[in-house]
Enzyme design. Structure first.
Site, PDB file in Angstrom:
ATOM      1  N   CYS A  98       0.861  -1.178   0.000  1.00  0.00           N
ATOM      2  CA  CYS A  98       0.000   0.000   0.000  1.00  0.00           C
ATOM      3  C   CYS A  98       0.899   1.230   0.000  1.00  0.00           C
ATOM      4  CB  CYS A  98      -0.917  -0.003   1.216  1.00  0.00           C
ATOM      5  SG  CYS A  98      -1.966   1.464   1.325  1.00  0.00           S
TER       6      CYS A  98
ATOM      7  N   CYS B 260      -5.280   5.986  -3.467  1.00  0.00           N
ATOM      8  CA  CYS B 260      -4.605   4.685  -3.520  1.00  0.00           C
ATOM      9  C   CYS B 260      -3.229   4.931  -4.118  1.00  0.00           C
ATOM     10  CB  CYS B 260      -5.396   3.691  -4.360  1.00  0.00           C
ATOM     11  SG  CYS B 260      -4.562   2.090  -4.558  1.00  0.00           S
TER      12      CYS B 260
END
Length: 311
Positions: free
Chosen positions: A99, A250
């Site tokens: 991530c 994101c």
């Protein structure tokens, strides 16, 4: 009426200290667990991340020394400096490879907790399920070497420029897309108008065909007009993350989106990109690494907004 006290729903995790942080609106619950004392399973992660019955977050990040986890031990074989492992799970409890927003917030959390000392300009290696990631602290945030990007279906992409079709609520017809790996899977499609981007309903997962083996995050991208300003490519993005839903940002998705638009733009496309997401702006830069493979840098802020304990 007598009201009897009930046992804490968190069991042995009751009283566990935690923090809340975000990177351009992509938010996380963070737990310092250096010696692997807390066993936070899939079900408990989902309860903590529930936005109505828990703390609420896109995911949970546990800071644990790499040597305590099998995945961390794998990282240490090739990157012995990666003392800390980012044990990241999506809000549904599923373990995730990497991530990009989370790793920036993770390093900020390590500094805040006094677990590492990292001055401006300093760099740290972090273990993840996607391998070791180098994170550099800068004045206004952090820059992460996300490693190489690659096409998931290279034969189809090279022959057609796209490799899949995506259907989503609010989009009247299926659109061609390109599958990009940033250590985790992404499917990127370009839209022509801002109204198309605004009109998407991303409460339900988009349908991708063919879908990468591990599922896919889906990025809906609007290239700016003109695409390049002062040598920097500019795009706007919304994303549906697998196991989460739509998020404000994101990091790996921003990298994949820039990679796809750059791939379609062809020779002469810039190496530097600004990716606008609902939670802010992140920077994406492509460069030739020492291993001769093209890597991607992701830059952006990281903030901690609260500290608490589970009741």
């Amino acid at each position: 009426m007598n009201v009897q006290a009930t046992q804490s729903p968190w069991g042995i995790l009751s009283g566990m200290p935690l923090s809340k942080g975000h990177g351009t609106g992509n938010d996380f619950v963070l737990v310092a667990d250096p010696d692997d004392a807390y066993r936070i399973d899939e079900e408990t992660t989902a309860r903590i991340c529930d936005r109505h019955l828990g703390i609420g977050a896109d995911g949970l990040i546990r800071a644990v020394r790499s040597r305590h986890l099998p995945e961390g031990a794998d990282v240490l074989r090739t990157a012995p400096e990666a003392e800390w492992f980012m044990d990241y799970r999506n809000s549904d409890g599923s373990a995730v490879e990497m991530c990009g927003n989370g790793v920036r917030v993770f390093v900020h959390f390590l500094i805040d907790q006094g677990l590492v000392d990292l001055a401006e300009g300093g760099e740290i290696l972090v273990g993840t399920r996607g391998g070791a990631k180098a994170v550099k602290r800068e004045k206004d945030g952090y820059v992460v070497d996300m490693g190489p990007w690659e096409l998931i279906f290279p034969d189809e992409a090279s022959s057609r420029g796209t490799d899949s079709l995506v259907e989503a609520d609010g989009m009247p017809v299926a659109r061609p897309a390109l599958s990009i790996s940033m250590g985790n899977p992404h499917t990127v499609l370009a839209l022509a108008h801002a109204d198309e981007l605004r009109g998407l309903e991303l409460h339900r997962p988009p349908h991708v065909e063919p879908v990468p083996q591990a599922g896919s995050n889906v990025e809906f991208v609007l290239p700016s007009e003109p695409l390049v300003t002062d040598g920097i490519g500019v795009i706007t993005m919304r994303v549906h993350e697998r196991g989460v839903g739509e998020t404000h940002s994101c990091g790996t998705g921003a990298c994949a989106a820039a990679a796809a638009i750059r791939y379609w733009a062809g020779r002469g496309a810039p190496d530097d990109w600004a990716v606008q997401v609902p939670g802010g702006v992140v920077s994406v830069t492509f460069f030739a690494a020492a291993d001769g493979v093209e890597h991607v840098l992701l830059g952006g802020p990281a903030e901690l907004v609260a500290s608490a304990k589970l009741s």
